[in-house]
Design an enzyme around this catalytic site. Structure first.
Site, PDB file in Angstrom:
ATOM      1  N   CYS A 200      27.920  37.250   1.361  1.00 18.58           N
ATOM      2  CA  CYS A 200      28.166  37.288   2.807  1.00 18.58           C
ATOM      3  C   CYS A 200      29.640  37.585   3.100  1.00 18.58           C
ATOM      4  O   CYS A 200      30.089  38.703   2.938  1.00 18.58           O
ATOM      5  CB  CYS A 200      27.711  35.964   3.427  1.00 18.58           C
ATOM      6  SG  CYS A 200      27.622  36.015   5.215  1.00 18.58           S
TER       7      CYS A 200
ATOM      8  N   GLU B  77      22.842  31.124  -2.921  1.00 12.57           N
ATOM      9  CA  GLU B  77      23.151  29.717  -3.253  1.00 12.57           C
ATOM     10  C   GLU B  77      22.346  28.752  -2.388  1.00 12.57           C
ATOM     11  O   GLU B  77      22.250  27.569  -2.714  1.00 12.57           O
ATOM     12  CB  GLU B  77      24.666  29.457  -3.122  1.00 12.57           C
ATOM     13  CG  GLU B  77      25.201  29.246  -1.712  1.00 12.57           C
ATOM     14  CD  GLU B  77      25.379  30.537  -0.915  1.00 12.57           C
ATOM     15  OE1 GLU B  77      24.783  31.576  -1.279  1.00 12.57           O
ATOM     16  OE2 GLU B  77      26.108  30.513   0.097  1.00 12.57           O
TER      17      GLU B  77
ATOM     18  N   HIS C 229      22.272  34.667   1.298  1.00 10.30           N
ATOM     19  CA  HIS C 229      22.939  33.596   0.553  1.00 10.30           C
ATOM     20  C   HIS C 229      22.072  33.042  -0.577  1.00 10.30           C
ATOM     21  O   HIS C 229      21.339  32.062  -0.361  1.00 10.30           O
ATOM     22  CB  HIS C 229      23.269  32.447   1.502  1.00 10.30           C
ATOM     23  CG  HIS C 229      24.384  32.738   2.441  1.00 10.30           C
ATOM     24  ND1 HIS C 229      25.649  32.229   2.275  1.00 10.30           N
ATOM     25  CD2 HIS C 229      24.434  33.498   3.558  1.00 10.30           C
ATOM     26  CE1 HIS C 229      26.439  32.649   3.253  1.00 10.30           C
ATOM     27  NE2 HIS C 229      25.717  33.417   4.049  1.00 10.30           N
TER      28      HIS C 229
END
Ligand SMILES: Nc1ncnc2c1ncn2[C@@H]1O[C@H](COP(=O)(O)OP(=O)(O)O)[C@@H](O)[C@H]1O
Lengths: 231, 85, 609, 85
Positions: A85, A196, A194
């Site tokens: 991002c 994660e 994202h």
């Protein structure tokens, strides 16, 4: 494997990236933007967030940080670098990856669970996927529209540098539905969603099996760790 | 103190979504006299004095930092009258 | 000494000193324009034994405002502190009266939470008003020593099809989205209601939650003579001091500052940096306490810190770093510039303090120190412009017992019950009613709003929209977490404020309970019309009495909250809207219960009456 | 087609967070010649022809739509040479 996660002023998902590294079996190392020191890490993550408030252009001011000199050097020597991002925006501003980002076509911040197709499963960060695999990863951004001139688009499409494409919905108006891009060598990967945030059951996107159970993002981190073991 | 003005616009060949949104809104409002709106940035840089050297520095900043040449052009750099604004 | 003999300060204006105030007792002062009543002004003169300087007048006027002094609500709010049983106190680490309440949730963890309104600014400039509303409540949480971990927003707008609603809705939602997303705080729930009664007076309430270890709890007070008083964060500008220019024109006749905006511009990036900076200062034990600067800025921070501590403080106001060098001393005292904090630091820790703020590139200046004089003394370029007992500014403000009156219209309103509505007789009529209900913007899907809010950031969000309550994991090891829900129904409260308040509490309580968490504490944000309207005051008194009784009955304490009066258009008050927030604890978020059907074959039960 | 340029700046008395971030970045980079940067917007409105009426319309747009008078000022409205840019 020691994986550095760089914190810039305004980084938000840095601790989440560290958690993801840990869940994948790696050792996260917190790095500070103001130091000219990578502390001997073997891979680097530029995390998501609003570094410098996204002021000027998203990622622009952070890309001028002291540590970015070392990041660019290391990337050019082949160290795996993942920009998530805001990190993707920094990679583009630092010219480690072609193209640029502008405000989402619909002008708003958007958060959604985004389906992606893996277009290149040979990069340092995607080799655990198979080409054509469909995954779901949370997306949340305001300046996520990937753009480049025709020639660049043709080049990166031709060279397999498009790593991920949005499927279902193009959430921000990115050219060619491009969600993630790598450099020519495949060690540097940037993407808007994202990974994660899809690494821990209970805190990821919904899947048909159960709510919040999606962990498709974990493969990014295991990919880089496993490749390092093979090397 | 003198001010140097740097103006940056999105490249003509790239879609400017913000400008497009305004263009559409104008059309909806019946403001047909305007066929297109594009939106860029105006930087006002306050400097101690305007010298050739300072102007050269600002030019470099304009190209390398205030704009991203992949998507934007620097369309003008000018010195503001100290009176004006 | 006369005015003319005073030396001109570098700021270009002549300060009104204490000596000058003593020498010119009869000078007329614009207290009325600053919102002070005749008797309040007389009280200030009595306290000081002289007329106030213009700086003192600035401080008293903002601190004695309804917003800062709670002068109309104080006598009622006491009930929240009084109606508590022993069991309610058990988990309470900090109760009413501090920046935010703190609740022990076990395993050495605590949660602090509070709601606050930013209604009027959000009508004037929706985007910035809502954005700075988020910023303000988050600074309250930081000042307790906690890391903010979530926000919620409770929004009320006018009719969805009214011409101005679009401006307000889009501005408010994008302002909240912009500021909270940029701070990296997940938004875990809220309310969005459209009703013409809020047309000229939207409600923008924001709740924030923070977590901390027990040992990290800090209270904002200025103790220990010789400790330094430090201002850090954004520079002070002319934000939100439209009113203070009256004072400026009082102190000097010509060439004054021209434009003083009534709005503030938020800088979420600066606040994010400030959060990390404050947490590092707390962690390294470099501060005695930190106070946030909100409404009333430096006036509030200095007088509150001093009142809560040893009582004395000396400040050199010209040390404040300014964004706009033309600001007068009075304006600096009143400025509402955002993203600022005031800290009390031991002299031997000052260097280490400066190293941390330097690391985060946060601008900082030492303004003065804690003293044992019992007075708050403020100098401006060497001249004494304020010399007051801080408690008279911050604590012992006026208290009113406003007249209350049973509303003349309420019996008629209650008599006009739903029972009198026509019932659908045919299938088509029923269908039409059903569609009308489904099509109501208040029942429609809110994802066009919530899709603009980040829920993933921090990686601990266990529940958020469209669940009935939000839930966040606090401890990654054990899964310990909290749940929170906020509710209010202004229409019920208009019909019967006491019953409406009970229902709001019950709804929030239920919304927490159904997540699997155990409700433990309450915060509230009480939005009402003008307290000078006896009918509004009746609604308020009914609400607080009923809410405090209901909390006693449910055995959960109110730990803090906010009162917003003067929500009205012309003389038409909004519906009384007490937003009630309930916080619950869950020992492992893995055991949470989301709303929505989970698995095929599950049984469905309807519980209750 | 002719272009009318409208320039909007954040009000001088209000915080400009974006300009502040850039000012700080310049200081970090050792570019001490610039004491302050403020960042506003530049609108390029393409019109069929420039008449008094069109200019008046653009002025109204500039005040009501391109800028938010609570926090911004319209600092200039000018007609761009059809050659220039
Ligand atoms: N302004 C808002 N901010 C955040 N969440 C909101 C907001 N408005 C509504 N929500 C969330 O959207 C969901 C649906 O809201 P609502 O339609 O009011 O549901 P309910 O009737 O169950 O309270 C809830 O999870 C609520 O928390």
């Amino acid at each position: 494997m020691r994986i550095g996660v760089i914190t810039f002023p305004g980084s938000l998902d840095d601790r989440d990236a560290q958690r993801a590294v840990r869940l994948a079996g790696g050792e996260p190392v917190a790095l500070w933007h103001g130091a000219h020191d990578l502390e001997g890490v073997e891979a680097i993550i530029l995390p998501g967030g609003f570094s410098y408030g996204d002021y000027l252009r998203a990622g622009a001011i952070a890309s001028l940080s002291p540590i970015m000199t070392e990041v660019v050097d290391a990337a050019n020597k082949g160290m795996p670098v993942l920009g998530i991002c805001n990190g993707f925006q920094m990679l583009a501003e630092a010219r480690l990856i072609p193209g640029a980002h502008t405000r989402n076509a619909h002008q708003q911040f958007i958060r959604r669970d985004q389906r992606l197709r893996v277009e290149n499963a040979s990069t340092d960060w995607t080799n655990g996927f198979t080409e054509g695999q469909e995954i779901t990863i949370p997306l949340k951004n305001a300046d996520g529209r990937f753009i480049a001139d025709d020639e660049t688009i043709k080049r990166i499409e031709g060279q397999g540098q498009v790593a991920f494409r949005y499927i279902g919905v193009n959430p921000n108006g990115s050219f060619d539905d491009i969600a993630g891009v790598s450099n020519e060598r495949g060690n540097v990967v940037g993407l808007m969603p994202h990974p994660e945030h899809a690494t821990e059951p209970g805190f990821g996107p919904d899947t048909p099996a159960a709510m919040s159970s999606g962990v498709d993002g974990l493969t990014f981190f295991t990919s880089v760790i496993e490749r390092a073991l093979v090397k | 103190m003198p001010t140097i003005v740097v103006e940056v616009m999105p490249k003509a060949e790239l879609l400017d979504p913000q400008g497009k949104a305004v263009t559409f809104a104008l059309a909806r409002m019946g403001k047909s006299f305007a066929s297109e709106v594009r939106i860029g940035k105006r930087f006002e840089v306050t400097v101690d004095e305007v010298t050739d050297e300072v102007l050269a520095e600002v030019k470099t900043l304009a190209d390398d930092m205030f704009s991203n040449s992949v998507i934007e052009d620097v369309v003008s750099i000018s010195v503001l009258d100290s009176v004006g604004a | 000494m006369t005015d003319a003999q005073l030396t001109e300060a570098p700021g270009g204006h002549v300060p009104d000193t204490v000596a000058n105030a003593e020498a010119t007792p009869d000078r007329e002062q614009p207290y009325g324009a600053l919102g002070l009543k005749d008797d309040e002004y007389a009280k200030i003169r009595e306290i000081l034994g002289r007329r106030p300087t213009s700086g003192e007048l600035a401080m008293y006027s903002v601190m004695w405002s309804e917003h800062c002094s709670y002068k109309s609500s104080k006598i009622y709010l006491r009930q929240f502190g009084q109606k508590v049983s022993e069991s309610m106190k058990k988990n309470l680490m900090v109760g009413m009266g501090e920046n935010a309440g703190v609740v022990d949730i076990g395993n050495g963890w605590a949660v602090t939470f509070k709601g606050e309104s930013h209604n009027h600014p959000s009508y004037i400039e929706p985007f910035q008003g809502a954005a700075t509303g988020v910023g303000g409540i988050v600074r309250d949480i930081i000042s307790m020593g906690a890391r903010p971990v979530a926000v919620m927003d409770q929004l009320r707008f006018g009719a969805i099809d009214a011409p101005d609603t679009q401006r307000v809705v889009n501005g408010v939602v994008s302002g909240i989205s912009f500021y909270a997303n940029c701070l990296g705080l997940p938004n875990i729930g809220g309310e969005t209601i459209f009703d013409p009664v809020y047309q000229g007076n939207p409600l923008v309430n924001v709740t924030s939650v923070g977590v901390l270890r027990h040992e990290d709890l800090h209270l904002a007070n200025a103790k220990g003579a010789g400790n330094k008083v430090v201002l850090f964060g954004a520079r002070t500008g002319g934000d939100g001091i439209g009113g203070a220019s009256i004072l400026a024109s009082d102190t000097f006749s010509s060439g004054g500052p021209t434009k003083r905006p009534a709005v503030q511009v938020g800088d979420p990036f600066a606040e994010k940096v400030l959060i990390e900076c404050c947490l590092e200062l707390f962690r390294d034990e470099l501060v005695e306490g930190i106070q946030d600067l909100g409404a009333a800025g430096i006036s509030c921070a200095t007088s509150e810190l001093a009142s809560n501590g040893d009582g004395g403080m000396f400040i050199e106001l010209d040390k404040v770093l300014l964004r706009d060098p033309s600001l007068t001393a009075e304006e600096i005292l009143m400025s509402e510039s955002q993203e600022r904090m005031m800290a009390v630091v031991r002299p031997e820790k000052l260097d280490a303090f400066m190293a941390v703020v330097g690391k985060w590139e946060v601008e900082t200046s030492v303004l003065g120190e804690v003293t044992d004089t019992g007075r708050l003394i403020i100098h401006w370029h060497g001249e004494e412009i304020v010399n007051v007992e801080p408690r008279t500014v911050a604590v012992d403000g006026p208290v009113y017992e406003r007249p209350v009156a049973y509303p003349t219209w309420i019996d008629e309103l209650q008599a006009d019950s739903a029972a009198q509505l026509e019932r659908p007789e045919t299938g088509d009529a029923l269908r039409a009613d059903f569609l009308a209900i489904l099509g109501s913007p208040n029942l429609a899907d809110k994802s066009w709003i919530t899709n603009q809010y980040d829920t993933y950031v921090l990686g601990n969000t266990a529940l958020s929209f469209p669940d009935d309550g939000g839930m966040v994991r606090v401890d990654e090891e054990s899964g310990l977490g909290f749940a929170i829900a906020t509710d209010a129904n202004g229409r019920y409260c208009q019909l019967d404020p006491a019953q409406g308040a009970r229902l709001a509490l019950a709804e929030a309580y239920r919304n927490v309970a159904v997540t699997g968490a155990t409700p433990v504490a309450v915060t509230d944000c009480l939005n009402f019309g003008s307290p000078e309207n006896p009918e509004v005051m009746w609604q308020f008194s009914q609400t607080v009495e009923a809410l405090s009784d209901a909390c006693l009955e449910m055995e959960i304490p109110v730990t803090g909250g906010n009162v917003s009066f003067y929500n009205q258009t012309g003389t038409q008050p909004i519906h009384p809207t007490p937003v009630v927030g309930v916080l619950g604890v869950i020992d492992d978020v893995a055991k949470r219960i989301p709303s929505g059907w989970q698995d095929e074959g599950d049984n469905i039960y309807l519980l209750g009456t």
